[in-house]
Design a protein around this motif. Structure first.
Motif, PDB file in Angstrom:
ATOM      1  N   THR A   1      43.494  48.898  19.547  1.00  0.00           N
ATOM      2  CA  THR A   1      42.672  47.725  19.284  1.00  0.00           C
ATOM      3  C   THR A   1      41.722  47.519  20.461  1.00  0.00           C
ATOM      4  O   THR A   1      42.023  47.913  21.582  1.00  0.00           O
ATOM      5  CB  THR A   1      43.531  46.450  19.116  1.00  0.00           C
ATOM      6  OG1 THR A   1      44.309  46.267  20.297  1.00  0.00           O
ATOM      7  CG2 THR A   1      44.454  46.559  17.935  1.00  0.00           C
ATOM      8  N   PRO A   2      40.572  46.880  20.205  1.00  0.00           N
ATOM      9  CA  PRO A   2      39.663  46.602  21.322  1.00  0.00           C
ATOM     10  C   PRO A   2      40.300  45.629  22.307  1.00  0.00           C
ATOM     11  O   PRO A   2      41.048  44.732  21.921  1.00  0.00           O
ATOM     12  CB  PRO A   2      38.453  45.958  20.642  1.00  0.00           C
ATOM     13  CG  PRO A   2      38.562  46.298  19.206  1.00  0.00           C
ATOM     14  CD  PRO A   2      40.016  46.481  18.926  1.00  0.00           C
ATOM     15  N   ALA A   3      40.004  45.824  23.585  1.00  0.00           N
ATOM     16  CA  ALA A   3      40.510  44.936  24.631  1.00  0.00           C
ATOM     17  C   ALA A   3      39.365  44.616  25.584  1.00  0.00           C
ATOM     18  O   ALA A   3      38.545  45.471  25.896  1.00  0.00           O
ATOM     19  CB  ALA A   3      41.651  45.595  25.390  1.00  0.00           C
ATOM     20  N   LEU A   4      39.312  43.380  26.033  1.00  0.00           N
ATOM     21  CA  LEU A   4      38.308  42.955  26.993  1.00  0.00           C
ATOM     22  C   LEU A   4      38.901  43.078  28.387  1.00  0.00           C
ATOM     23  O   LEU A   4      39.940  42.507  28.681  1.00  0.00           O
ATOM     24  CB  LEU A   4      37.893  41.503  26.726  1.00  0.00           C
ATOM     25  CG  LEU A   4      36.842  40.922  27.658  1.00  0.00           C
ATOM     26  CD1 LEU A   4      35.500  41.610  27.417  1.00  0.00           C
ATOM     27  CD2 LEU A   4      36.713  39.428  27.430  1.00  0.00           C
ATOM     28  N   ILE A   5      38.237  43.838  29.243  1.00  0.00           N
ATOM     29  CA  ILE A   5      38.682  44.036  30.619  1.00  0.00           C
ATOM     30  C   ILE A   5      37.677  43.352  31.533  1.00  0.00           C
ATOM     31  O   ILE A   5      36.480  43.609  31.443  1.00  0.00           O
ATOM     32  CB  ILE A   5      38.753  45.540  30.975  1.00  0.00           C
ATOM     33  CG1 ILE A   5      39.608  46.306  29.990  1.00  0.00           C
ATOM     34  CG2 ILE A   5      39.225  45.729  32.414  1.00  0.00           C
ATOM     35  CD1 ILE A   5      41.062  45.961  30.018  1.00  0.00           C
ATOM     36  N   ALA A   6      38.157  42.472  32.403  1.00  0.00           N
ATOM     37  CA  ALA A   6      37.277  41.761  33.331  1.00  0.00           C
ATOM     38  C   ALA A   6      37.777  41.947  34.757  1.00  0.00           C
ATOM     39  O   ALA A   6      38.924  41.656  35.059  1.00  0.00           O
ATOM     40  CB  ALA A   6      37.221  40.279  32.981  1.00  0.00           C
ATOM     41  N   ASN A   7      36.901  42.433  35.612  1.00  0.00           N
ATOM     42  CA  ASN A   7      37.171  42.561  37.035  1.00  0.00           C
ATOM     43  C   ASN A   7      36.236  41.569  37.721  1.00  0.00           C
ATOM     44  O   ASN A   7      35.028  41.775  37.768  1.00  0.00           O
ATOM     45  CB  ASN A   7      36.901  43.992  37.500  1.00  0.00           C
ATOM     46  CG  ASN A   7      37.211  44.177  38.956  1.00  0.00           C
ATOM     47  OD1 ASN A   7      37.790  43.320  39.601  1.00  0.00           O
ATOM     48  ND2 ASN A   7      36.799  45.308  39.490  1.00  0.00           N
ATOM     49  N   ILE A   8      36.801  40.454  38.222  1.00  0.00           N
ATOM     50  CA  ILE A   8      36.003  39.370  38.761  1.00  0.00           C
ATOM     51  C   ILE A   8      36.380  39.135  40.225  1.00  0.00           C
ATOM     52  O   ILE A   8      37.420  38.538  40.506  1.00  0.00           O
ATOM     53  CB  ILE A   8      36.208  38.088  37.944  1.00  0.00           C
ATOM     54  CG1 ILE A   8      35.925  38.375  36.468  1.00  0.00           C
ATOM     55  CG2 ILE A   8      35.354  36.952  38.474  1.00  0.00           C
ATOM     56  CD1 ILE A   8      36.394  37.316  35.523  1.00  0.00           C
ATOM     57  N   PRO A   9      35.552  39.614  41.160  1.00  0.00           N
ATOM     58  CA  PRO A   9      35.858  39.397  42.574  1.00  0.00           C
ATOM     59  C   PRO A   9      35.708  37.907  42.941  1.00  0.00           C
ATOM     60  O   PRO A   9      34.676  37.305  42.678  1.00  0.00           O
ATOM     61  CB  PRO A   9      34.820  40.230  43.317  1.00  0.00           C
ATOM     62  CG  PRO A   9      34.169  41.089  42.291  1.00  0.00           C
ATOM     63  CD  PRO A   9      34.371  40.434  40.979  1.00  0.00           C
TER      64      PRO A   9
END
Length: 90
Positions: free
Chosen positions: A73-81
């Motif tokens: 399934t699609p997944a949202l990946i967020a890398n937020i410094p």
């Protein structure tokens, strides 16, 4: 063979192209336009900025595949410094 390429930290262009193609296919299968992804990114930045000071230059948000047992399934990946947390306890 170019011996300087052995010491390069950049991935080979075929790997970069393969990763870009994967992202295009994921976006297409998830029915997500680049405009929608930018709107989502803006909203995430706005909400998180209420609680923390973030470094937008290092911000990375992408769609990828996730799942287990053959179900993808699609997944949202967020890398937020985060530079620092804001004092919100009032």
């Amino acid at each position: 063979m170019d011996f300087l390429k052995l010491f390069s930290k950049e991935p080979p262009s075929k790997d970069v192209a393969k990763e870009r193609l994967k992202l295009i296919l994921i976006h297409d299968r998830a029915n997500v336009s680049p405009t929608f992804l930018e709107m989502l990114k803006s909203d995430i930045i706005r909400v998180i900025s209420d609680y923390a000071e973030i470094d937008e230059r290092g911000l990375e948000i992408k769609l990828t595949k996730a799942g287990e047992e053959g179900i993808s399934t699609p997944a949202l990946i967020a890398n937020i410094p985060i530079r620092k947390m804001k004092d919100t306890a009032k």
